[in-house]
Design a protein around this motif. Structure first.
Motif, short mmCIF file in Angstrom:
data_model
loop_
_atom_site.label_atom_id
_atom_site.label_comp_id
_atom_site.label_asym_id
_atom_site.label_seq_id
_atom_site.Cartn_x
_atom_site.Cartn_y
_atom_site.Cartn_z
N VAL A 241 16.08 -3.38 -20.56
CA VAL A 241 15.34 -3.49 -21.82
C VAL A 241 14.91 -4.94 -21.98
N GLU A 242 13.61 -5.18 -21.97
CA GLU A 242 13.09 -6.53 -22.12
C GLU A 242 12.50 -6.69 -23.53
N THR A 243 13.00 -7.66 -24.26
CA THR A 243 12.50 -7.90 -25.61
C THR A 243 11.46 -9.02 -25.57
N THR A 244 10.77 -9.21 -26.69
CA THR A 244 9.85 -10.33 -26.80
C THR A 244 10.63 -11.60 -27.12
N GLY A 245 9.93 -12.71 -27.11
CA GLY A 245 10.58 -13.98 -27.43
C GLY A 245 10.98 -14.11 -28.88
N LEU A 246 10.54 -13.18 -29.73
CA LEU A 246 10.85 -13.25 -31.16
C LEU A 246 11.87 -12.21 -31.60
N ALA A 247 12.43 -11.45 -30.66
CA ALA A 247 13.32 -10.36 -31.02
C ALA A 247 14.75 -10.85 -31.26
N ASP A 248 15.41 -10.22 -32.20
CA ASP A 248 16.84 -10.43 -32.43
C ASP A 248 17.59 -9.50 -31.49
N PRO A 249 18.37 -10.02 -30.54
CA PRO A 249 19.02 -9.14 -29.56
C PRO A 249 20.16 -8.32 -30.14
N GLY A 250 20.70 -8.72 -31.29
CA GLY A 250 21.84 -8.02 -31.87
C GLY A 250 21.59 -6.55 -32.13
N PRO A 251 20.55 -6.20 -32.90
CA PRO A 251 20.29 -4.78 -33.16
C PRO A 251 19.98 -3.99 -31.91
N VAL A 252 19.38 -4.62 -30.91
CA VAL A 252 19.11 -3.92 -29.65
C VAL A 252 20.44 -3.54 -28.99
N ALA A 253 21.36 -4.49 -28.94
CA ALA A 253 22.68 -4.20 -28.36
C ALA A 253 23.42 -3.15 -29.18
N GLN A 254 23.29 -3.21 -30.51
CA GLN A 254 23.99 -2.25 -31.36
C GLN A 254 23.53 -0.82 -31.11
N THR A 255 22.29 -0.66 -30.66
CA THR A 255 21.77 0.67 -30.38
C THR A 255 22.67 1.42 -29.40
N PHE A 256 23.24 0.70 -28.44
CA PHE A 256 24.06 1.32 -27.40
C PHE A 256 25.45 1.69 -27.91
N MET B 21 25.86 2.46 -31.59
CA MET B 21 25.73 3.20 -32.85
C MET B 21 25.21 4.61 -32.65
N ASP B 22 24.37 4.84 -31.66
CA ASP B 22 23.86 6.19 -31.41
C ASP B 22 24.84 6.92 -30.50
N GLU B 23 25.37 8.05 -30.97
CA GLU B 23 26.44 8.74 -30.25
C GLU B 23 25.98 9.21 -28.87
N ASP B 24 24.78 9.76 -28.79
CA ASP B 24 24.30 10.29 -27.51
C ASP B 24 24.09 9.16 -26.51
N VAL B 25 23.47 8.08 -26.96
CA VAL B 25 23.25 6.93 -26.07
C VAL B 25 24.58 6.33 -25.63
N ALA B 26 25.51 6.18 -26.58
CA ALA B 26 26.81 5.59 -26.27
C ALA B 26 27.60 6.45 -25.29
N ALA B 27 27.44 7.75 -25.37
CA ALA B 27 28.19 8.66 -24.50
C ALA B 27 27.66 8.67 -23.07
N ARG B 28 26.39 8.36 -22.89
CA ARG B 28 25.78 8.52 -21.58
C ARG B 28 25.34 7.22 -20.93
N THR B 29 25.45 6.11 -21.63
CA THR B 29 25.11 4.81 -21.06
C THR B 29 26.17 3.79 -21.44
N ARG B 30 26.15 2.66 -20.78
CA ARG B 30 26.98 1.54 -21.18
C ARG B 30 26.14 0.27 -21.13
N LEU B 31 26.34 -0.57 -22.10
CA LEU B 31 25.62 -1.84 -22.12
C LEU B 31 26.29 -2.79 -21.14
N ASP B 32 25.54 -3.25 -20.17
CA ASP B 32 26.11 -4.08 -19.10
C ASP B 32 26.19 -5.55 -19.52
#
Length: 290
Positions: free
Chosen positions: A38-53, A55-66
């Motif tokens: 996942v590539e963000t822009t230079g103005l993105a806050d990375p925190g909410p992007v990381a939280q996605t992995f 907070m969402d049950e389906d994403v959390a169950a099938r992926t891991r944030l490296d």
């Protein structure tokens, strides 16, 4: 390989429904993926992007944030850190920092840049690159959000020895900081950033329940300002090490391997965030002693 673009062209500052949609679509495909980047822009806050992995049950169950990798322009970063809080947050949130365009900056200025980056984030290793050339295995498969990784790979991550990668100067350093001239940066003046890392340590065992209450309260009250937190805790009456990490208000913790018979038992933690009160954090942490 395919590239998916978010509706507005970037992953912005909220937990994105379209990011969840893209990830969910990818996971429905036959076969597997070695990695999803996942590539963000230079103005993105990375925190909410990381939280996605988390907070969402389906994403959390099938992926891991490296891991979170931040690419830094060595030539222009000092100015960006001065005028952009997003730039400071991206450095502070990183698990590793690629300091790029090092061929355009002399060694003295590179050392000044690295010192400032370490002030914002004492945990992330800094790797110098030119034209962003780096081996892929140094980017992927880092397991930086794995509690086992925190406990076993880098047990002394709080404050390495003076002169080593990630060292944070404090009153225990064996040289004088009071009369040092800091007006030596590439832009010719000192930099006081609103984000920094604070390390805490305690040689005495900690009351597990008291520590949990303190940490829960701290994240509830100051979570938006705490970008990352990691720690290894010596819990009184427990043979195993308590390892925790937090992303803003999302907390994960678990009892990991047993302390070794000749291993130093002590508690240590690092908080990276905005406008942190070091004295209050130290007092709260030490008040958890058993």
């Amino acid at each position: 390989e395919e590239v998916f673009e978010m509706n507005n062209g970037c992953v912005c500052c909220t937990v994105r429904g379209d990011l969840i949609r893209v990830l969910s679509g990818l996971m429905k495909r036959k076969g597997g993926f070695d990695a999803i980047i996942v590539e963000t822009t230079g103005l993105a806050d990375p925190g909410p992007v990381a939280q996605t992995f988390f907070m969402d049950e389906d994403v959390a169950a099938r992926t891991r944030l490296d891991s979170v990798t931040t690419l830094v322009d060595a030539k222009h970063v000092m100015q960006r850190l001065d005028d952009s809080h997003e730039a400071r947050e991206q450095v502070a949130f990183a698990d590793q920092i690629l300091l790029n365009k090092t061929d355009l900056v002399d060694e003295v200025d590179l050392e000044v840049v690295e010192a400032r980056l370490r002030g914002l984030n004492p945990l992330a290793p800094i790797r110098r690159t030119e034209r962003a050339r780096i081996a892929l295995d140094q980017i992927l498969g880092q397991n930086r959000f794995d509690l086992d990784h925190i406990a076993d790979i880098r047990p002394e991550f709080v404050n390495p020895a003076h002169g080593e990668d990630g060292h944070v100067h404090d009153e225990h350093c064996d040289h004088d900081h009071h009369h040092h001239d800091h007006d030596h940066g590439p832009r010719g003046h000192a930099h006081q950033d609103d984000i920094r890392g604070i390390s805490l340590s305690l040689e005495r065992p900690i009351d597990g329940q008291a520590f949990t209450r303190w940490l829960d309260k701290l994240l509830a009250e100051q979570g938006p300002d705490i970008l990352r937190a990691k720690g290894i805790i010596d819990v009184a009456g427990e043979d195993r090490r308590l390892v925790f990490q937090a992303v803003h208000m999302i907390l994960e913790g678990d009892l990991q391997r047993e302390w070794g018979p000749n291993e130093r038992r002590w508690s240590r933690a690092v908080f990276i965030g905005r406008n942190l009160d070091e004295a209050a954090l130290k007092a709260g942490f030490e008040a958890c002693a058993a």
